[in-house]
Structures are given as structure tokens and as C-alpha cells.
Design a protein around this motif. Structure first.
Motif, short mmCIF file in Angstrom:
data_model
loop_
_atom_site.label_atom_id
_atom_site.label_comp_id
_atom_site.label_asym_id
_atom_site.label_seq_id
_atom_site.Cartn_x
_atom_site.Cartn_y
_atom_site.Cartn_z
N GLU A 130 8.82 3.74 4.59
CA GLU A 130 8.30 3.99 3.12
C GLU A 130 7.25 5.09 3.18
O GLU A 130 7.28 6.07 2.20
N LEU A 131 6.73 5.20 4.13
CA LEU A 131 5.38 6.46 4.25
C LEU A 131 6.13 7.82 4.44
O LEU A 131 5.56 8.73 3.63
N ALA A 132 7.25 7.78 5.12
CA ALA A 132 7.81 8.96 5.44
C ALA A 132 8.66 9.29 3.99
O ALA A 132 8.58 10.71 3.59
N TYR A 133 8.91 8.49 3.29
CA TYR A 133 9.68 8.53 2.02
C TYR A 133 8.57 9.13 0.91
O TYR A 133 9.03 10.12 0.36
N ASN A 134 7.30 8.69 1.15
CA ASN A 134 6.28 9.12 0.28
C ASN A 134 5.98 10.54 0.67
O ASN A 134 5.61 11.34 -0.38
N ALA A 135 6.14 10.94 1.69
CA ALA A 135 5.78 12.16 2.43
C ALA A 135 6.76 13.41 1.87
O ALA A 135 6.91 14.39 2.56
N ALA A 136 8.05 12.83 1.51
CA ALA A 136 9.13 13.45 1.11
C ALA A 136 9.86 14.02 2.42
O ALA A 136 10.78 14.99 2.65
N ASP A 137 9.62 13.20 3.53
CA ASP A 137 10.31 13.38 4.98
C ASP A 137 11.46 12.46 4.92
O ASP A 137 11.41 11.37 5.67
N TYR A 138 12.62 12.76 4.30
CA TYR A 138 13.59 11.90 3.81
C TYR A 138 14.39 11.65 5.10
O TYR A 138 14.82 10.39 5.35
N PRO A 139 14.82 12.52 5.81
CA PRO A 139 15.71 12.29 7.22
C PRO A 139 14.80 11.21 8.03
O PRO A 139 15.42 10.29 8.57
N LEU A 140 13.20 11.43 8.27
CA LEU A 140 12.88 10.72 9.22
C LEU A 140 12.83 9.23 8.35
O LEU A 140 12.93 8.15 9.14
N ALA A 141 12.61 9.19 7.09
CA ALA A 141 12.55 7.74 6.44
C ALA A 141 13.92 7.03 6.56
O ALA A 141 14.04 6.03 6.82
N LEU A 142 15.03 7.84 6.46
CA LEU A 142 16.44 7.27 6.61
C LEU A 142 16.59 6.75 8.15
O LEU A 142 17.13 5.59 8.39
N ARG A 143 16.20 7.56 9.21
CA ARG A 143 16.22 7.28 10.55
C ARG A 143 15.47 5.85 10.75
O ARG A 143 16.00 5.18 11.60
N LEU A 144 14.05 5.57 10.14
CA LEU A 144 13.48 4.58 10.52
C LEU A 144 14.09 3.33 9.94
O LEU A 144 14.29 2.32 10.56
N ALA A 145 14.62 3.57 8.71
CA ALA A 145 15.38 2.34 7.97
C ALA A 145 16.68 1.99 8.69
O ALA A 145 16.92 0.75 9.14
N THR A 146 17.39 3.10 9.38
CA THR A 146 18.56 2.73 9.76
C THR A 146 18.55 2.11 11.19
O THR A 146 19.43 1.10 11.67
N SER A 147 17.45 2.40 11.77
CA SER A 147 17.17 1.72 13.24
C SER A 147 16.86 0.44 13.00
O SER A 147 17.04 -0.40 14.08
N SER A 148 16.35 -0.18 11.95
CA SER A 148 16.01 -1.58 11.89
C SER A 148 17.36 -2.32 11.21
O SER A 148 17.37 -3.61 11.14
N ALA A 186 0.80 -1.17 -0.10
CA ALA A 186 0.15 -0.10 0.05
C ALA A 186 0.84 1.19 0.14
O ALA A 186 0.50 2.36 -0.62
N ALA A 187 1.92 1.38 0.69
CA ALA A 187 2.74 2.34 0.69
C ALA A 187 3.49 2.72 -0.76
O ALA A 187 3.66 3.70 -1.05
N ALA A 188 3.61 1.71 -1.29
CA ALA A 188 4.42 1.59 -2.73
C ALA A 188 3.25 2.20 -3.72
O ALA A 188 3.63 2.78 -4.58
N MET A 189 2.15 1.77 -3.34
CA MET A 189 1.13 2.49 -4.33
C MET A 189 0.63 3.62 -3.71
O MET A 189 -0.15 4.48 -4.27
N ARG A 190 1.31 4.30 -2.75
CA ARG A 190 0.81 5.53 -2.09
C ARG A 190 -0.63 5.90 -1.64
O ARG A 190 -1.04 6.73 -1.58
N SER A 191 -0.99 4.61 -0.96
CA SER A 191 -2.28 4.61 -0.45
C SER A 191 -2.06 4.47 1.07
O SER A 191 -1.96 3.62 1.84
N GLU A 192 -2.07 5.92 1.51
CA GLU A 192 -1.47 5.87 2.90
C GLU A 192 -2.53 5.57 4.01
O GLU A 192 -2.29 4.79 4.91
N VAL A 193 -3.65 5.61 3.72
CA VAL A 193 -4.81 4.91 4.45
C VAL A 193 -4.90 3.58 4.72
O VAL A 193 -4.89 2.98 5.78
N MET A 194 -4.46 2.85 3.51
CA MET A 194 -4.58 1.43 3.65
C MET A 194 -3.22 0.98 4.27
O MET A 194 -3.41 0.02 5.04
N ALA A 195 -2.14 1.75 4.03
CA ALA A 195 -0.78 1.37 4.78
C ALA A 195 -0.95 1.51 6.27
O ALA A 195 -0.60 0.49 6.94
#
Length: 374
Positions: A117-135, A78-87
Motif C-alpha cells: 500500500e505504501l509503494a502504491y501511494n508513492a506511485a511505485d506500482y511495479p513494487l506494489a504489485l511484486r509485494l502483493a503477489t509475493s503474499s 494509516a497507509a490508506a490515509m496516506r500517513s506514511e510516518v504512522m504506517a
């Protein structure tokens, strides 16, 4: 599926869904999950529907581990489809199922990835990177393939951040990811093609066009051997190869690739999806490069309209594409002015002035002659 033969995997999974209509809920949910898992890369909407059904059947029958596995994959789809509600609905359902059976680290890593992925879609790339790095550390203890996917997510986000340091780190991470995937799955696997594609993106951003073309071309070769003709990865590759073609002056080849990419995106995602709009944006920029300003305006206006609806008017892609549209109107105005079409030129300059931070110059009679960026 594991051998990368997507078409055969989808057919087998579809047969399993048909054959388990009267089976136990657990077997039925597992068949739906497998079908969604194999289908999502080719037809994300249909894949998401099967994963959603699998999650519901597993939840209602008390098979919480399978519900969580289906839910986390649905969240990513759903995130890849940019369907935030479904995701977000899938994330909540996955968290609830995980709590009921005690959870496991793999699901936790998957949920972090979906949120990234949701943060990436919202163009919040620092948050997206922090979330991915934390895992990453947890993923490394579980499975080398999972670690490779986290590295892939981190690198993709670094490409969007776009600094030279970030791009250089993305190339390193994608190299590690590629090595792991080749060792695990072999050099012809579709996952290898996806990583080659993204490595090409990093090299393109670094303006290493020849190296980017090598990566893109190899990825396209792999996918055309294993993937369905409408596979979204093929559309993405054709789109990005066209960018390299433009840089290398191969405009006709770039046009051909973009037209084919647009046909795939329109069939599989629809005309109002931002990925379809991205291809139109590139067609518009190519038309500008070739002096077809009327075609450029048509494609870029279409892309802006779609981005605003799908992503919101404040999204960076809207702003970037509106800037290109303004320049297309400006250049069209210059061309019309050179052809002594004063009325056409003034109309084009007017559109450019609305879209950009522009100033106008008029002659003594008040006729608009020229518009320049401030």
C-alpha cells in the motif's frame, strides 16, 4: 460487523470501549481494537486512533499477538490515509510484537500488504504489485477471504499500471475476488460493494462505460443500504460514476454526483487530503468539458496545490493535473480572445505557458494572439 451492518457494529464496539475502562488490559485492548476495526472505514482518523491505543495497551500489558493484530490493521489504515510516518511506525511495532510471540503467517501477509500500500501511494506500482503477489500463495493457504483481499490489492495496482494486458488481468482477478466474497459474506456485504467499485474502475479504464456503470450502480446500492452517509466508499463511487456520466454525456448528473462526493470527502478527510483533491480535479475537468473555464481553473489549481503538499511536487498526479490546468488556461485564453478581451486572453495564455511546454505567437504590435502546444 460480519453481516455488514456497520452502523450497529460501531455502536456496539463504542459501548464495549466505554464498558471496559476499568477492565483488564487484555479486555480493554480487545475492545479498542474492535472499535478501531469497525470505525476505520467510516472515519479513518478516529479508527486509527483507536487501533493505535489498542496496540499500545496490548504491548504494555504483554499481549503481543493482539498488539500485532492491531498494529498491522493500523498500518493499513494509516497507509490508506496516506500517513506514511504512522504506517511505518505501526509496521515496526507489529514486527517487534510478532518477534516476541513467534509470529504467524497471517501477520506476515498483512505486513506485505501494508508495504504494498505504501509503494502504491508513492506511485511505485511495479513494487506494489511484486509485494502483493509475493503474499498470494501464503494467503491462499490461510483463508479464502484473505486471498480475495490480496487479489483485490493486485488488481487495484494493475489498474494503475494501466496497460491493456494489466487491465484485462485485473478484471479476471476482481472476478475471482468477487465470487469468493459473495460466497463468504453474501451479495449485499460492503466488501462486495468495494470490489464492484474497483471492477468498475477496470472497466472504465477499458472504456466499457456501460458495464462500468452497472458495477458502480450496484456497489452504490449496496453501500447506501449498509454504510453511513459519510462513508468514504460512497464518495469514491459517486466520483467514479461521474466519470462514466461524462463519457455518456450526462453532465448534470455528473455534476450532482461530484458535488455530493466533495461534501463527503471534505467532512471526513478535510480539504487538504489528496482524495478530496481528486474530486476537485474531476470537477475541474467537468467544468472544462462544459466550457466553464474559470470554474475549471479554480478547481484544478486547488487540486494541484493540495497534491503538491500531500504527495510532493514530483508525484505523477501533480504533473497530470498541472497539464489539465494548463489546458484550462489555454482554452480560457481562446474564449477571451474570441470575446475581444485581449488583456484577459494574454493573462490566461501567460499562465498556460508557465504550466506547459508552450510557444506563443504575437502580431506585429507584440500582442499575444494564440498559444499552441508544441
Amino acid at each position: 460487523r460480519d453481516a455488514g451492518r456497520r452502523g450497529e457494529a460501531i455502536e456496539a464496539a463504542a459501548f464495549a470501549v466505554e464498558a471496559t475502562q476499568d477492565a483488564s488490559p487484555a479486555l480493554r485492548a480487545e475492545a479498542l481494537y474492535l472499535h478501531g476495526q469497525t470505525l476505520r472505514s467510516v472515519d479513518p482518523f478516529a479508527g486509527a486512533a483507536q487501533l493505535d491505543a489498542a496496540m499500545l495497551v496490548a504491548t504494555s500489558s504483554g499481549h503481543d499477538r493482539l498488539a500485532a493484530e492491531a498494529g498491522v490493521l493500523l498500518a493499513h489504515t494509516a497507509a490508506a490515509m496516506r500517513s506514511e510516518v504512522m504506517a511505518r511506525r505501526a509496521i515496526r511495532a507489529t514486527e517487534a510484537a510478532s518477534q516476541r510471540y513467534g509470529g504467524d503467517p497471517r501477520i506476515a501477509v498483512g505486513l506485505l500488504g501494508a508495504r504494498s500500500e505504501l509503494a502504491y501511494n508513492a506511485a511505485d506500482y511495479p513494487l506494489a504489485l511484486r509485494l502483493a503477489t509475493s503474499s498470494l500463495a501464503e494467503a491462499a493457504t490461510l483463508d479464502p477471504g484473505l486471498r480475495a483481499r490480496v487479489l483485490f490489492s493486485m488488481a487495484r495496482t494493475r489498474i494503475r499500471i494501466g496497460t491493456p494486458e494489466s487491465l484485462a488481468q485485473a478484471v479476471i482477478e476482481l472476478g475471482q475476488c468477487l465470487q469468493t466474497e459473495i460466497e463468504l459474506y453474501g451479495p449485499e456485504h460492503p466488501g462486495v460493494a468495494e470490489t464492484q467499485l474497483t471492477l468498475g474502475d477496470a472497466l472504465l479504464a477499458l472504456k466499457d462505460f456501460e458495464s462500468a456503470k452497472v458495477r458502480y450502480t450496484d456497489a452504490l446500492r449496496i453501500l447506501e443500504l449498509s454504510a453511513a452517509p459519510d462513508d468514504g466508499s460512497i464518495a469514491a463511487l459517486l466520483n467514479n460514476l461521474s466519470l462514466v456520466d461524462v463519457e455518456l454525456g450526462a453532465y448534470e448528473q455528473a455534476q450532482s454526483r461530484l458535488v455530493r462526493s466533495l461534501e463527503i470527502r471534505s467532512r471526513t478527510l478535510g480539504d487538504q487530503h489528496p482524495d478530496t483533491a481528486m474530486v476537485r480535479e474531476n470537477l475541474g475537468n467537468l467544468a472544462r468539458e462544459r466550457g466553464d473555464f474559470e470554474g475549471a481553473v479554480e478547481h484544478l489549481q486547488n487540486a494541484v496545490t493540495t497534491y503538491k503538499v500531500a504527495l510532493g511536487p514530483g508525484h505523477p498526479w501533480v504533473q497530470e493535473t498541472e497539464a489539465s490546468l494548463g489546458l484550462a488556461w489555454l482554452e480560457w485564453g481562446h474564449a477571451l480572445h474570441a470575446e475581444d478581451d485581449a488583456a484577459g486572453a494574454e493573462r490566461a495564455y501567460g499562465h498556460a505557458a508557465v504550466l506547459g511546454d508552450l510557444q506563443t505567437q504575437r502580431d506585429a504590435t507584440g500582442q499575444l494572439l494564440l498559444t499552441e502546444p508544441v
